[in-house]
Every structure is written in C-alpha cells, then in structure tokens.
Design an enzyme around this catalytic site. Sequence first.
Site, PDB file in Angstrom:
ATOM      1  N   ARG A 175       0.760  -1.219   0.424  1.00  0.00           N
ATOM      2  CA  ARG A 175      -0.337  -0.177  -0.452  1.00  0.00           C
ATOM      3  C   ARG A 175       0.898   0.854   0.404  1.00  0.00           C
ATOM      4  NH1 ARG A 175      -2.683   4.127   2.033  1.00  0.00           N
ATOM      5  NH2 ARG A 175      -5.429   3.868   1.786  1.00  0.00           N
ATOM      6  N   TYR A 178       2.055   4.129  -3.079  1.00  0.00           N
ATOM      7  CA  TYR A 178       1.421   5.234  -3.200  1.00  0.00           C
ATOM      8  C   TYR A 178       2.160   6.518  -2.733  1.00  0.00           C
ATOM      9  CZ  TYR A 178      -1.925   9.749  -4.153  1.00  0.00           C
ATOM     10  OH  TYR A 178      -2.611  10.727  -4.474  1.00  0.00           O
ATOM     11  N   VAL A 220     -14.514   5.267   0.341  1.00  0.00           N
ATOM     12  CA  VAL A 220     -15.588   5.035   0.910  1.00  0.00           C
ATOM     13  C   VAL A 220     -16.451   6.407   0.311  1.00  0.00           C
ATOM     14  CG1 VAL A 220     -14.404   6.798   2.716  1.00  0.00           C
ATOM     15  CG2 VAL A 220     -16.588   5.150   3.267  1.00  0.00           C
ATOM     16  N   PHE A 224     -20.666   6.502  -0.976  1.00  0.00           N
ATOM     17  CA  PHE A 224     -22.344   6.854  -0.577  1.00  0.00           C
ATOM     18  C   PHE A 224     -22.563   8.329  -0.570  1.00  0.00           C
ATOM     19  CE2 PHE A 224     -19.585   7.066   4.232  1.00  0.00           C
ATOM     20  CZ  PHE A 224     -19.841   5.662   4.391  1.00  0.00           C
ATOM     21  N   ARG A 244     -12.406  12.007   9.177  1.00  0.00           N
ATOM     22  CA  ARG A 244     -11.216  12.208   8.215  1.00  0.00           C
ATOM     23  C   ARG A 244     -12.221  13.863   7.971  1.00  0.00           C
ATOM     24  NH1 ARG A 244      -8.542   8.763   8.265  1.00  0.00           N
ATOM     25  NH2 ARG A 244      -8.175   7.115   7.184  1.00  0.00           N
ATOM     26  N   ASP A 305     -14.312  -7.062  -1.378  1.00  0.00           N
ATOM     27  CA  ASP A 305     -13.226  -7.156  -2.203  1.00  0.00           C
ATOM     28  C   ASP A 305     -11.883  -6.825  -1.875  1.00  0.00           C
ATOM     29  OD1 ASP A 305     -11.860  -6.534  -4.151  1.00  0.00           O
ATOM     30  OD2 ASP A 305     -13.066  -3.814  -4.343  1.00  0.00           O
TER      31      ASP A 305
END
Length: 346
Positions: A175, A178, A220, A224, A244, A305
């Site tokens: 991960r 990035y 996310v 939404f 966040r 996923d």
Amino acid sequence: MNKIIEEDLNFIISQNQDWERFRNKNIFISGATGFLPAYLIHTLLFLNDKSDLNLKVTGLARNESKAKEKYASYLKRKDFSLIIQDVCEPVIYNEKVDFIVHAASQASPKFYGTDPVGTLNANVLGTNNLLHLAKKNNAESFLFFSTSEVYGAITEQQIPTKENEYGYLDPVNVRSCYGESKRLGETMCVSWLHQYNVPVKIVRPFHTYGPGMDLNDGRVYADFISDIVHNRNIEMKSDGKAERAFCYISDATAAFFLLLLNGKNGEAYNAGNPGQEISIISLAEKLVKMFPEKKLKVIAKKQTDDSYLRSAVSRNSPDITKISQLGWNPVTSIEEGFRKTIMSYE
C-alpha cells in the site's frame, strides 16, 4: 454547463488571485481527466471567457476516449488542446510552456493492490518527465500534487498535522506504493529546484470531494455519494470510526491556484478543511438525514473486495496555518458541499 459547477467556477475566479499572471501564457496540466485537474482546466477556460486573458490550456491524458468525452465541449476551442500519452513516457512538446501542474496519479486505494507499479510510476517517472519539461522551458512555476498520505502513521499529538511532522510508512507494505512514491516525488521536486532552479511548489490535498468525482472511485465517500444518487441504502464495510477532514472542490481549487501563483519555491503546503472533520459513520448518517425523502438507511455489510487496501490511519486532519498565511481559508461546510455534490449528479 452544470449550474453547480458554474457556481463553483464563479466562486474560484472571484478569489483575490493575480489572474493577470496567466495572460498570454500556456498552462500545462497532467492527469487532465482526473477530478482535481479537471476543475483547474474548467476554471482556466471559464476565466478566459470572462476576462479574455488569451491564455492556453494544454491537458495531458493517457485515455483518449475518456478525455474527449470529458472535454467534448472544448475540443474546438483554440485555447485548449489535448496531448494523449502516458506521463511515464518522455513528453515531447515543442510549444512554450509557462506553468506546469503535475496532477497525474492513481489516487484511489483500489489501484494500490491491483496496480502498484502503475501507481508509483506516475509519481516518479512522470514527475521526472515533467521536471525536464519545466527546465527546458524555464517555466515560471511548477505545482506538484502530493498527498496527505506522505505523513504516514502519525500520533494523535501530531493531529492536526503540520507540514514538517511525519510518521512511519512501511516500505515493504504494498500500500506504500502511493505514499512512498509521493514522498520521492516531493524530494525530486526540491532536488530540481536546488540543482536546476526549477520553481517547484508542493500541495498536499486532504480528502477532497465535489461534482465530477468518479462515483466508482473506490473511496468510501464516493461510494456514499453514489448510494444517495442512486437511491440505495449506504452500506458500511467497516466500523466507520475513522475520522477524516473533508474539503469541497471549489475551496481546494482556489488553494491550488494560490500555490501555483504565490507559493514559496521548495515548500509543501497542506490543502484541506480541518473545520469539517467527521467520522465515516457520522458522514453516512448525515447524508441519509439530508435527504429524508429518499427514506434510506445506513446498514452494515462485510467487505468482500480484497483488492481495496485500507489505510491504517484512524484519523487525519491538516494544520492549514501555513497556507492560511498566504490568504486561503476554506468556507464550505460538509452539509453545503455534499448537498451540492449530490445535486450535481441528479
């Protein structure tokens, strides 16, 4: 043009920027089909229509069909052109370039597990290619789009996070493709400033949202928005406790232009809205309550996923003192921003 986007563009150009700096200039923007750079392009062409600055926008994108679809209404304009290529390949462009914005990047976490090499290449090889272009053209300013992920796993005492505070980022965790490559991109920028005097500035956007987001982005808050737009219950695939700070696109775009024009060379700046920090579960519940006529619910669902690699950071929020000293402060609330975003799709 979408009325909500037009409203945003009017807000952006009303900001006290030295727009005359763009008169008769060519602004080169990579990642042209991306959400953030697209707003830059829309703003510049809107500015040209309003102020007749005779500026030119050159957008670089690797997906020709997507680019032509996104900019269908601009393709016959003399002040806009597209270059179709991967930014990771050498950029052969013989016209004079005055300003460069490097925003080409796979920013969605859904790519970190499926295409980590492609993710890091745009931030390393692409940065190298555009720094070469800036040096060749003696560009007036170069803005590199970094990310809040360069901060890594910071402590609670480091939140809100200043530009000189960092935490651990594991280089052998895939991960990190990035965050680590963005860190290297920043180092490349300051190295080119030091050795070749390329006038680089670095922006670290935090969670930015608004009209034009890819609703299949994988993040996310895009999920939404998609759920609300398509009248689906919001499905929570985590406990939603992560916090966040969300920044609306018109506020963020005003910050990007401010830094391109007035940021200090070799400096990094946070661009986010610490006043709009919220937990993911609270955001889901707020969005449902904002549209009671839809009669939607927030429901728990197990994630299936495995390609989506989640962040280990439970909370992130920027300290924006540094960019505020240049004259920028975000003004859009979560309620206003998400309502405008959702209405722009409906």
